[in-house]
Design a protein around this motif. Structure first.
Motif, PDB file in Angstrom:
ATOM      1  N   LEU A   1      -0.266   7.425 -10.703  1.00 21.76           N
ATOM      2  CA  LEU A   1       0.689   7.697  -9.634  1.00 21.76           C
ATOM      3  C   LEU A   1       1.146   9.149  -9.654  1.00 21.76           C
ATOM      4  O   LEU A   1       1.280   9.776  -8.595  1.00 21.76           O
TER       5      LEU A   1
ATOM      6  N   VAL B   1      -1.622  11.233  -8.169  1.00 24.51           N
ATOM      7  CA  VAL B   1      -1.682  11.063  -6.716  1.00 24.51           C
ATOM      8  C   VAL B   1      -0.538  11.820  -6.046  1.00 24.51           C
ATOM      9  O   VAL B   1      -0.723  12.459  -5.004  1.00 24.51           O
ATOM     10  N   SER B   2       0.649  11.759  -6.646  1.00 26.03           N
ATOM     11  CA  SER B   2       1.800  12.472  -6.091  1.00 26.03           C
ATOM     12  C   SER B   2       1.570  13.978  -6.103  1.00 26.03           C
ATOM     13  O   SER B   2       1.921  14.682  -5.137  1.00 26.03           O
TER      14      SER B   2
ATOM     15  N   GLU C   1       0.850  -1.188   0.000  1.00 22.97           N
ATOM     16  CA  GLU C   1       0.000   0.000   0.000  1.00 22.97           C
ATOM     17  C   GLU C   1       0.888   1.241   0.000  1.00 22.97           C
ATOM     18  O   GLU C   1       2.079   1.171   0.319  1.00 22.97           O
ATOM     19  N   ALA C   2       0.309   2.363  -0.353  1.00 26.44           N
ATOM     20  CA  ALA C   2       1.043   3.621  -0.310  1.00 26.44           C
ATOM     21  C   ALA C   2       1.448   3.924   1.127  1.00 26.44           C
ATOM     22  O   ALA C   2       0.678   3.701   2.069  1.00 26.44           O
TER      23      ALA C   2
ATOM     24  N   TYR D   1      -0.782  14.756  -3.320  1.00 22.41           N
ATOM     25  CA  TYR D   1      -0.074  14.709  -2.032  1.00 22.41           C
ATOM     26  C   TYR D   1       0.689  16.004  -1.772  1.00 22.41           C
ATOM     27  O   TYR D   1       0.680  16.542  -0.655  1.00 22.41           O
TER      28      TYR D   1
ATOM     29  N   GLU E   1      -1.559   0.423  -6.376  1.00 22.05           N
ATOM     30  CA  GLU E   1      -1.157  -0.470  -5.289  1.00 22.05           C
ATOM     31  C   GLU E   1      -1.211  -1.934  -5.732  1.00 22.05           C
ATOM     32  O   GLU E   1      -0.375  -2.753  -5.323  1.00 22.05           O
TER      33      GLU E   1
ATOM     34  N   LEU F   1      -5.729   5.174  -7.003  1.00 21.99           N
ATOM     35  CA  LEU F   1      -4.607   4.683  -6.212  1.00 21.99           C
ATOM     36  C   LEU F   1      -4.643   3.165  -6.007  1.00 21.99           C
ATOM     37  O   LEU F   1      -3.586   2.511  -6.104  1.00 21.99           O
TER      38      LEU F   1
ATOM     39  N   ARG G   1      -0.715   5.614   3.812  1.00 20.15           N
ATOM     40  CA  ARG G   1      -1.847   4.949   4.465  1.00 20.15           C
ATOM     41  C   ARG G   1      -1.462   4.411   5.850  1.00 20.15           C
ATOM     42  O   ARG G   1      -2.334   4.066   6.639  1.00 20.15           O
TER      43      ARG G   1
ATOM     44  N   GLU H   1      -1.042   3.140 -14.978  1.00 19.57           N
ATOM     45  CA  GLU H   1      -0.745   3.224 -13.548  1.00 19.57           C
ATOM     46  C   GLU H   1       0.242   4.361 -13.255  1.00 19.57           C
ATOM     47  O   GLU H   1       0.150   5.021 -12.221  1.00 19.57           O
TER      48      GLU H   1
ATOM     49  N   ALA I   1      -7.386  10.463  -3.362  1.00 21.69           N
ATOM     50  CA  ALA I   1      -6.355   9.598  -3.951  1.00 21.69           C
ATOM     51  C   ALA I   1      -6.976   8.300  -4.461  1.00 21.69           C
ATOM     52  O   ALA I   1      -6.649   7.819  -5.554  1.00 21.69           O
ATOM     53  N   ASP I   2      -7.892   7.746  -3.688  1.00 19.51           N
ATOM     54  CA  ASP I   2      -8.576   6.519  -4.116  1.00 19.51           C
ATOM     55  C   ASP I   2      -9.420   6.762  -5.360  1.00 19.51           C
ATOM     56  O   ASP I   2      -9.485   5.925  -6.272  1.00 19.51           O
TER      57      ASP I   2
END
Length: 552
Positions: free
Chosen positions: A493, A496-497, A272-273, A500, A536, A532, A276, A489, A527-528
């Motif tokens: 990513l 998501v980055s 997982e990231a 973040y 994962e 994400l 989390r 993917e 993120a989900d």
């Protein structure tokens, strides 16, 4: 481990039974390459005379064309180290390299099917998979079994277990692997923890002012900062040296391993990231607490490296995160004191994959694969390391960087002569251009390569290794999990980055822990929604594949 033993048994069988190269032909051979790739007639491993190394069987002059996929590579095989390698092996290397580090030239060579005798590139380059899929590379384990058995003995065992292809063969030799041998050696010589080890430093004079209290836990450290800040309100409490959170790849929010968080969180057999994990929550709560106590400013997430260094040197901060090599600076506002390196919290963990970085491959266009694998075996041997990195042994440096001496043996261990090492450090490129020592990392065993630099008598690093050594954890199965940037993917990513980096500062500088955790939960949901879980799942598949291959 069972897979490794069975692979070695297969290799031994090939050595005994091979009379021609096709006896151990690899499954990726294709008809277009076979006709032009048959090795020239030289003795097989079984025919190597007693007392000789494989590379000593034939030392007739030969030039191998090598493409190094690094535009910055400086040497060209004209220095003294290269000449000595040629003297011992008969091999000269004609080096070419790209103008830009973007794989464009290498990809063009692959597309046109015009590869040189040797390819060297970052092990994570997509070009390796492409060359393997196209059947363009020799299987190094099979070549070694037939022509250079020393390579299988001298190489870190991980070189032939951690990077096998789907057909169970190894097509690229990865150097600088920090495997079992390396880890044993660095611990023996107090070198596991070096100058680049992440840590926190704090001003000694300020600690003494408040009676040198315990600062071994986040709570105790925070309490000490509060006391010092009350006496020095013009100073910054904690300076994290983060810059833009886009670069916070391990999701540590500037805490430098103190809370043991990492970009990947292992949850059973899944990945997982890291954000989390409970460790991420702990570091987030810690940073938010510093904020609410006015012990953290946004300078941490704005300042450039130059500004950060300037503020540390001037003594404007009470504590900061950096690396051991920079952790004992003397602040200019009080030259009678210094910042001291703090002992790590119990939660401190530094994760390393130890996977190495550069890889060596032999294309099937190579007309002399037997000489090339023997050259690789030489470079991977201890003798090869002595010539390519250590230099000339002796007790006193003559001042001649070519003829040395460069190192002496101290209690059975090579150690660079201080005078030579000082000259090297002051003019690295100039010295390297003359003697070439340390530049030809063609099959580097990290333990032998670095050994002359490890001074196990340095009292500071004896102490630092006691402080941090048990906090270093090697997890090679976490190597190279990320998707290609242009894949589905990979695009997720990146999004998501970016998310973040936007939410990280908001979470830290929230007005309360409750608000901070609320923003954190909002971030997770977004993120989900970006996909994400798909990333994962990709990480998990690669992790499980790595673990199976490595026998974990």
């Amino acid at each position: 481990m069972k897979k490794w033993k069975s692979s070695m048994a297969l290799l031994a069988t090939c050595v005994v039974s091979a009379t021609v190269f096709s006896a151990c032909s690899n499954s990726n051979d294709n008809a277009g390459n076979e006709a032009s790739s048959t090795p020239s007639a030289t003795p097989t491993a079984a025919a190597i005379p007693d007392g000789k190394k494989s590379w000593e069987v034939d030392t007739s002059p030969i030039t191998l064309d090598a493409y190094l996929n690094f535009s910055w590579f400086a040497n060209n095989w004209t220095d003294s180290a290269a000449k000595e390698i040629t003297k011992e092996t008969g091999v000269s290397v004609k080096i070419s390299k790209p103008v830009n580090d973007d794989d464009q030239k290498l990809n063009l060579m692959i597309t046109s099917d015009k590869l040189p005798d040797i390819i060297m590139a970052d092990k994570n380059s997509p070009a390796w998979n492409l060359m393997v899929e196209k059947g363009m590379l020799y299987s190094l384990d099979e070549l070694a079994a037939q022509y250079a058995p020393e390579l299988l003995q001298d190489a870190p065992k991980e070189a032939f277990t951690n990077y096998v292809a789907d057909d169970k063969h190894t097509y690229m030799y990865v150097d600088f692997i920090e495997g079992e041998q390396y880890q044993e050696e660095v611990k023996k010589y107090n070198a596991l923890v070096g100058t680049n080890q992440p840590e926190w430093s704090i001003r000694q004079d300020y600690l003494e002012e408040i009676g040198n209290p315990d600062i071994s836990t986040p709570e105790a450290f925070t309490a000490a900062l509060e006391q010092i800040k009350a006496k020095h309100p013009d100073k910054m409490g904690y300076y994290a040296n983060v810059g833009d959170l886009v670069n916070d790849k391990d999701f540590q929010l500037g805490t430098n391993n103190m809370f043991g968080n990492y970009r990947y969180s292992i949850n059973g057999d899944k990945i997982e990231a890291g954000f989390r994990s409970d460790k991420f929550k702990q570091e987030l709560q810690f940073m938010n607490k510093l904020n609410t106590l006015d012990l953290l400013t946004k300078d941490t997430f704005i300042d450039t490296k130059d500004i950060f260094t300037q503020k540390i040197n001037s003594g404007k901060t009470i504590s900061y995160a950096w690396a051991i090599g920079e952790g004992t600076k003397t602040p200019s506002d009080n030259p009678n004191t210094s910042y001291k390196v703090m002992a790590p919290f119990d939660s401190y963990t530094q994760y390393r994959t130890g996977g190495g970085w550069n890889a060596f491959g032999i294309p099937k266009s190579n007309k002399h694969p037997e000489r090339t694998i023997r050259f690789l075996a030489y470079m991977a041997s201890k003798q090869g390391h002595m010539v390519a990195k250590w230099g000339v042994e002796g007790d006193k440096f003559s001042g001649d960087v070519v003829n040395g001496p460069h190192y002496s043996m101290v209690d059975g261990k090579p150690l660079y002569l201080p005078e030579y090492w000082e000259v090297k450090q002051k003019d690295w490129s100039g010295v390297s251009s003359k003697n070439g020592l340390g530049e030809y990392w063609f099959a580097t065993n990290a333990a032998w390569w670095n050994e002359p630099e490890w001074n196990n008598t340095d009292p500071a690093f004896i102490e630092y290794n006691k402080m941090f050594g048990d906090k270093v954890k090697y997890v090679p199965e976490l190597e190279n999990l990320d998707p290609m940037p242009n894949s589905k993917e990979g695009i997720i990513l990146k999004r998501v980055s970016d998310l973040y980096s936007q939410y990280g500062v908001k979470m830290i500088f929230a007005k309360s822990e409750e608000e901070s955790m609320s923003i954190y939960e909002e971030f997770l949901k977004k993120a989900d929604s970006l996909g994400l879980p798909q990333v994962e799942a990709y990480w998990t598949a690669n992790y499980q594949k790595n673990a199976e291959r490595m026998g974990k």
